[in-house]
Design a protein around this motif. Structure first.
Motif, PDB file in Angstrom:
ATOM      1  N   ILE A   1      41.695  32.809  31.861  1.00  0.00           N
ATOM      2  CA  ILE A   1      42.371  31.989  32.874  1.00  0.00           C
ATOM      3  C   ILE A   1      42.220  30.506  32.551  1.00  0.00           C
ATOM      4  CG2 ILE A   1      42.297  31.286  35.314  1.00  0.00           C
ATOM      5  CD1 ILE A   1      41.525  34.217  35.955  1.00  0.00           C
ATOM      6  N   GLY A   2      41.022  30.108  32.095  1.00  0.00           N
ATOM      7  CA  GLY A   2      40.779  28.716  31.767  1.00  0.00           C
ATOM      8  C   GLY A   2      41.621  28.209  30.604  1.00  0.00           C
ATOM      9  N   ARG A   3      42.168  29.131  29.804  1.00  0.00           N
ATOM     10  CA  ARG A   3      42.978  28.735  28.657  1.00  0.00           C
ATOM     11  C   ARG A   3      44.482  28.900  28.897  1.00  0.00           C
ATOM     12  NH1 ARG A   3      38.084  29.243  27.217  1.00  0.00           N
ATOM     13  NH2 ARG A   3      37.233  28.321  25.308  1.00  0.00           N
ATOM     14  N   MET A   4      44.849  29.102  30.167  1.00  0.00           N
ATOM     15  CA  MET A   4      46.265  29.081  30.515  1.00  0.00           C
ATOM     16  C   MET A   4      46.773  27.644  30.473  1.00  0.00           C
ATOM     17  SD  MET A   4      46.208  31.802  33.702  1.00  0.00           S
ATOM     18  CE  MET A   4      47.807  31.243  34.294  1.00  0.00           C
ATOM     19  N   ALA A   5      48.089  27.469  30.551  1.00  0.00           N
ATOM     20  CA  ALA A   5      48.677  26.133  30.479  1.00  0.00           C
ATOM     21  C   ALA A   5      48.109  25.211  31.556  1.00  0.00           C
ATOM     22  CB  ALA A   5      50.194  26.232  30.606  1.00  0.00           C
ATOM     23  N   ASP A   6      47.917  25.753  32.760  1.00  0.00           N
ATOM     24  CA  ASP A   6      47.329  24.982  33.854  1.00  0.00           C
ATOM     25  C   ASP A   6      45.991  25.613  34.225  1.00  0.00           C
ATOM     26  OD1 ASP A   6      47.079  23.036  35.722  1.00  0.00           O
ATOM     27  OD2 ASP A   6      48.505  23.874  37.151  1.00  0.00           O
ATOM     28  N   GLY A   7      45.134  25.758  33.219  1.00  0.00           N
ATOM     29  CA  GLY A   7      43.919  26.546  33.362  1.00  0.00           C
ATOM     30  C   GLY A   7      42.958  26.053  34.416  1.00  0.00           C
ATOM     31  N   ALA A   8      42.772  24.744  34.529  1.00  0.00           N
ATOM     32  CA  ALA A   8      41.805  24.214  35.495  1.00  0.00           C
ATOM     33  C   ALA A   8      42.208  24.565  36.921  1.00  0.00           C
ATOM     34  CB  ALA A   8      41.669  22.699  35.333  1.00  0.00           C
ATOM     35  N   MET A   9      43.513  24.409  37.244  1.00  0.00           N
ATOM     36  CA  MET A   9      43.976  24.730  38.603  1.00  0.00           C
ATOM     37  C   MET A   9      43.980  26.248  38.841  1.00  0.00           C
ATOM     38  SD  MET A   9      44.439  21.970  40.236  1.00  0.00           S
ATOM     39  CE  MET A   9      43.011  21.389  39.310  1.00  0.00           C
ATOM     40  N   ALA A  10      44.333  27.002  37.805  1.00  0.00           N
ATOM     41  CA  ALA A  10      44.315  28.462  37.941  1.00  0.00           C
ATOM     42  C   ALA A  10      42.903  28.963  38.205  1.00  0.00           C
ATOM     43  CB  ALA A  10      44.890  29.114  36.688  1.00  0.00           C
ATOM     44  N   MET A  11      41.924  28.394  37.494  1.00  0.00           N
ATOM     45  CA  MET A  11      40.542  28.795  37.693  1.00  0.00           C
ATOM     46  C   MET A  11      40.057  28.419  39.091  1.00  0.00           C
ATOM     47  SD  MET A  11      37.180  28.007  35.345  1.00  0.00           S
ATOM     48  CE  MET A  11      38.040  28.619  33.893  1.00  0.00           C
ATOM     49  N   ALA A  12      40.463  27.250  39.557  1.00  0.00           N
ATOM     50  CA  ALA A  12      40.097  26.844  40.919  1.00  0.00           C
ATOM     51  C   ALA A  12      40.704  27.801  41.939  1.00  0.00           C
ATOM     52  CB  ALA A  12      40.563  25.416  41.181  1.00  0.00           C
ATOM     53  N   GLY A  13      41.962  28.219  41.723  1.00  0.00           N
ATOM     54  CA  GLY A  13      42.616  29.142  42.643  1.00  0.00           C
ATOM     55  C   GLY A  13      41.934  30.494  42.682  1.00  0.00           C
ATOM     56  N   VAL A  14      41.607  31.028  41.501  1.00  0.00           N
ATOM     57  CA  VAL A  14      40.905  32.311  41.447  1.00  0.00           C
ATOM     58  C   VAL A  14      39.504  32.179  42.047  1.00  0.00           C
ATOM     59  CG1 VAL A  14      39.979  34.084  39.901  1.00  0.00           C
ATOM     60  CG2 VAL A  14      42.256  33.131  39.491  1.00  0.00           C
ATOM     61  N   GLY A  15      38.871  31.026  41.821  1.00  0.00           N
ATOM     62  CA  GLY A  15      37.556  30.785  42.401  1.00  0.00           C
ATOM     63  C   GLY A  15      37.570  30.835  43.916  1.00  0.00           C
ATOM     64  N   LEU A  16      38.690  30.441  44.514  1.00  0.00           N
ATOM     65  CA  LEU A  16      38.805  30.485  45.974  1.00  0.00           C
ATOM     66  C   LEU A  16      38.868  31.916  46.510  1.00  0.00           C
ATOM     67  CD1 LEU A  16      41.334  27.550  46.379  1.00  0.00           C
ATOM     68  CD2 LEU A  16      38.980  27.574  47.198  1.00  0.00           C
ATOM     69  N   CYS A  17      39.184  32.869  45.635  1.00  0.00           N
ATOM     70  CA  CYS A  17      39.202  34.290  46.038  1.00  0.00           C
ATOM     71  C   CYS A  17      37.801  34.888  46.046  1.00  0.00           C
ATOM     72  CB  CYS A  17      40.074  35.109  45.075  1.00  0.00           C
ATOM     73  SG  CYS A  17      41.785  34.571  44.974  1.00  0.00           S
ATOM     74  N   THR A  18      36.841  34.198  45.436  1.00  0.00           N
ATOM     75  CA  THR A  18      35.501  34.754  45.270  1.00  0.00           C
ATOM     76  C   THR A  18      34.843  35.182  46.576  1.00  0.00           C
ATOM     77  OG1 THR A  18      35.202  33.416  43.277  1.00  0.00           O
ATOM     78  CG2 THR A  18      33.229  34.338  44.262  1.00  0.00           C
ATOM     79  N   PRO A  19      34.946  34.400  47.676  1.00  0.00           N
ATOM     80  CA  PRO A  19      34.316  34.861  48.922  1.00  0.00           C
ATOM     81  C   PRO A  19      34.850  36.209  49.403  1.00  0.00           C
ATOM     82  CG  PRO A  19      34.827  32.529  49.080  1.00  0.00           C
ATOM     83  CD  PRO A  19      35.467  33.021  47.808  1.00  0.00           C
ATOM     84  N   VAL A  20      36.158  36.449  49.243  1.00  0.00           N
ATOM     85  CA  VAL A  20      36.728  37.725  49.677  1.00  0.00           C
ATOM     86  C   VAL A  20      36.258  38.855  48.769  1.00  0.00           C
ATOM     87  CG1 VAL A  20      38.860  39.000  50.104  1.00  0.00           C
ATOM     88  CG2 VAL A  20      38.747  36.554  50.599  1.00  0.00           C
ATOM     89  N   ILE A  21      36.259  38.611  47.469  1.00  0.00           N
ATOM     90  CA  ILE A  21      35.817  39.628  46.517  1.00  0.00           C
ATOM     91  C   ILE A  21      34.344  39.955  46.735  1.00  0.00           C
ATOM     92  CG2 ILE A  21      35.448  40.094  44.055  1.00  0.00           C
ATOM     93  CD1 ILE A  21      37.947  38.363  43.529  1.00  0.00           C
ATOM     94  N   THR A  22      33.558  38.930  47.050  1.00  0.00           N
ATOM     95  CA  THR A  22      32.139  39.147  47.332  1.00  0.00           C
ATOM     96  C   THR A  22      31.961  39.972  48.590  1.00  0.00           C
ATOM     97  OG1 THR A  22      31.624  37.026  46.299  1.00  0.00           O
ATOM     98  CG2 THR A  22      29.925  37.996  47.660  1.00  0.00           C
ATOM     99  N   ALA A  23      32.814  39.759  49.587  1.00  0.00           N
ATOM    100  CA  ALA A  23      32.745  40.566  50.817  1.00  0.00           C
ATOM    101  C   ALA A  23      33.022  42.038  50.507  1.00  0.00           C
ATOM    102  CB  ALA A  23      33.746  40.043  51.842  1.00  0.00           C
ATOM    103  N   PHE A  24      33.970  42.291  49.591  1.00  0.00           N
ATOM    104  CA  PHE A  24      34.229  43.670  49.169  1.00  0.00           C
ATOM    105  C   PHE A  24      32.983  44.281  48.525  1.00  0.00           C
ATOM    106  CE2 PHE A  24      38.964  42.561  48.693  1.00  0.00           C
ATOM    107  CZ  PHE A  24      39.279  43.155  49.911  1.00  0.00           C
ATOM    108  N   SER A  25      32.332  43.527  47.638  1.00  0.00           N
ATOM    109  CA  SER A  25      31.161  44.056  46.953  1.00  0.00           C
ATOM    110  C   SER A  25      30.003  44.278  47.918  1.00  0.00           C
ATOM    111  CB  SER A  25      30.732  43.124  45.817  1.00  0.00           C
ATOM    112  OG  SER A  25      30.211  41.914  46.320  1.00  0.00           O
ATOM    113  N   ALA A  26      29.990  43.535  49.034  1.00  0.00           N
ATOM    114  CA  ALA A  26      28.941  43.738  50.038  1.00  0.00           C
ATOM    115  C   ALA A  26      29.022  45.143  50.641  1.00  0.00           C
ATOM    116  CB  ALA A  26      29.066  42.688  51.143  1.00  0.00           C
ATOM    117  N   ILE A  27      30.234  45.680  50.756  1.00  0.00           N
ATOM    118  CA  ILE A  27      30.394  47.044  51.281  1.00  0.00           C
ATOM    119  C   ILE A  27      29.752  48.049  50.337  1.00  0.00           C
ATOM    120  CG2 ILE A  27      32.067  48.792  51.984  1.00  0.00           C
ATOM    121  CD1 ILE A  27      31.922  46.301  53.785  1.00  0.00           C
TER     122      ILE A  27
END
Length: 448
Positions: free
Chosen positions: A40-66
């Motif tokens: 993701i970091g090596r996409m054309a707009d990698g920094a913004m893409a990584m920031a966007g995916v990073g914002l999903c981390t709290p939801v993904i972490t909530a899934f792993s909590a189950i």
């Protein structure tokens, strides 16, 4: 596997045989999470893409909590029951764990899909990062049931002593994900959607592996139709014991949200991207430690059930020594050359410079985290979930969140004051936990 292996084999060799596959599995998990971010970091707009995916981390972490709630909540109880030769009760925990994982995962998936955009906006997604976050989370949610069954039920394979089989679960999904990522992301031009799809398909394969084992003839405990019905007392015991790892995982999502918002406030989108990398670096230290702790859990739980306190104490001493060595070595490596670790994910000059300064501060507390992680796991291994929950609450809520907001106001060093909250909480929690754990263990084992 011989029924009495966990009770008779020499502890060092037994721990090595159980911990090595668990550590390998954790490393593979870490690798395919890192590979996602690397691509993701090596996409054309990698920094913004990584920031966007990073914002999903709290939801993904909530899934792993189950997965932690029903997996780590039930697995130690299974091993204790096996040590007491209560096979029927052990299979009841297995069946109820599967039911809980499936039902709650489906409900959570529907909830997140229904409020996806509102959640991500609340987490700090802006006009540049929201499209990436929506693309990733929308696909990931559709496969969450496979992810939860894979992770959650794998604990029940490990706790029976089949660490090699549990390792294969993770390796299958991890290796497949590493190969599918570039195909979907670049060859098919799917971008972050491709990264999410690669993860989902990989976890589907791992899920099939887990279910084929637990329904097959090699396992000691099987998923039987007669055990796939809710048992109030079994679920209650499982939820009480699983509350600590559940809270630890769920609070990670909350903390990541808090860190992201503070990072955006004091450092902008570049700092949010750097936080995504820092979370991976923290896992780079924590996951091998958790692998050793997972390897020790079946030995501790089984021998506690079998009233073998000598083997329990020997396993704990050995596990703490190994995890401390791991956390110290990896932490010192990151302190020495932080830029090398940041460049794994991105070659962006500003991101490497900002991330390197943040990493040196953020990772300080990890130098002694091996002791804290082993103590936390041991509370659960001995059926004392409330003790683990207390120290998780102490670290995440009392010692971390307040400094996260206070330190930047008290010290004018911007983003460095934000990340300094992490080592402060880690050091204070580890010291207090170790002092309490020594007294707790003496009292607990005197009863058997």
């Amino acid at each position: 596997m011989k029924d009495n292996r966990l009770q008779t084999e020499p502890v060092p060799g037994l721990l090595f045989s159980l911990a090595l596959p668990a550590v390998c599995a954790q490393i593979v998990t870490l690798l395919y999470n890192m590979v996602d971010r690397m691509y993701i970091g090596r996409m054309a707009d990698g920094a913004m893409a990584m920031a966007g995916v990073g914002l999903c981390t709290p939801v993904i972490t909530a899934f792993s909590a189950i997965a932690s709630l029903f997996g780590r909540g039930g697995a130690p109880l299974v091993a204790i029951s096996m040590g007491r030769r209560e096979e029927d009760k052990a299979e009841a925990y297995l069946g109820n764990g599967f039911l809980g994982l499936t039902a709650v995962s489906l409900a959570l998936m529907a909830l997140v899909l229904g409020f996806q955009e509102s959640l991500l906006t609340a987490f700090g997604a802006g006009s540049q990062t929201l499209p990436y976050a929506m693309d990733y989370l929308g696909i990931y949610c559709l496969g969450t049931v496979f992810v939860q069954i894979t992770v959650g039920m794998n604990y029940y394979i490990t706790t029976q002593g089949f660490a090699g089989t549990a390792m294969m679960t993770t390796m299958l999904g991890g290796i497949l994900n590493i190969f599918l990522d570039p195909v979907f992301m670049f060859a098919l031009g799917m971008g972050v959607k491709g990264a999410a799809l690669a993860t989902v398909l990989s976890q589907m394969v791992s899920c099939l592996w887990v279910m084929s084992f637990l329904l097959g003839k090699r396992t000691r405990l099987r998923l039987k139709p007669g055990r796939l019905k809710p048992d109030r007392e079994v679920l209650k015991s499982m939820l009480v014991l699983g509350s600590a790892p559940f809270f630890m995982r769920l609070s990670e999502g909350v903390l990541q949200l808090c860190f992201n918002r503070q990072a955006e406030r004091f450092g902008g989108d570049i700092a949010v991207s750097a936080m995504s990398i820092l979370f991976s670096m923290y896992q780079f230290i924590l996951l091998p430690i958790e692998g050793v702790a997972q390897g020790s859990q079946p030995i501790i739980s089984y021998n506690y059930g079998a009233s073998r306190s000598d083997r329990v104490k020997e396993t704990i001493r050995l596990a703490i020594g190994v995890t401390m060595a791991v956390s110290m070595c990896l932490g010192l490596a990151m302190l020495a050359v932080p830029g090398c670790f940041i460049r794994i994910f991105s070659s962006d000059k500003e991101l490497v410079e900002t991330g390197s300064r943040m990493l040196r501060v953020y990772i300080l507390g990890c130098l002694i985290m091996g002791a804290n992680s082993t103590c936390q796991q041991t509370y659960n291994s001995l059926g004392e979930g409330k003790k683990a929950l207390f120290f998780a609450f102490l670290r995440k809520i009392l010692l971390l969140i307040p400094p996260l907001y206070l330190l930047p106001e008290l010290f004018p060093v911007g983003i460095l004051a934000v990340v300094a909250a992490e080592p402060a909480a880690d050091l204070l929690t580890t010291i207090s936990n170790v002092f309490y754990f020594r007294r707790f263990l003496k009292r607990k084992l005197s009863k058997i």
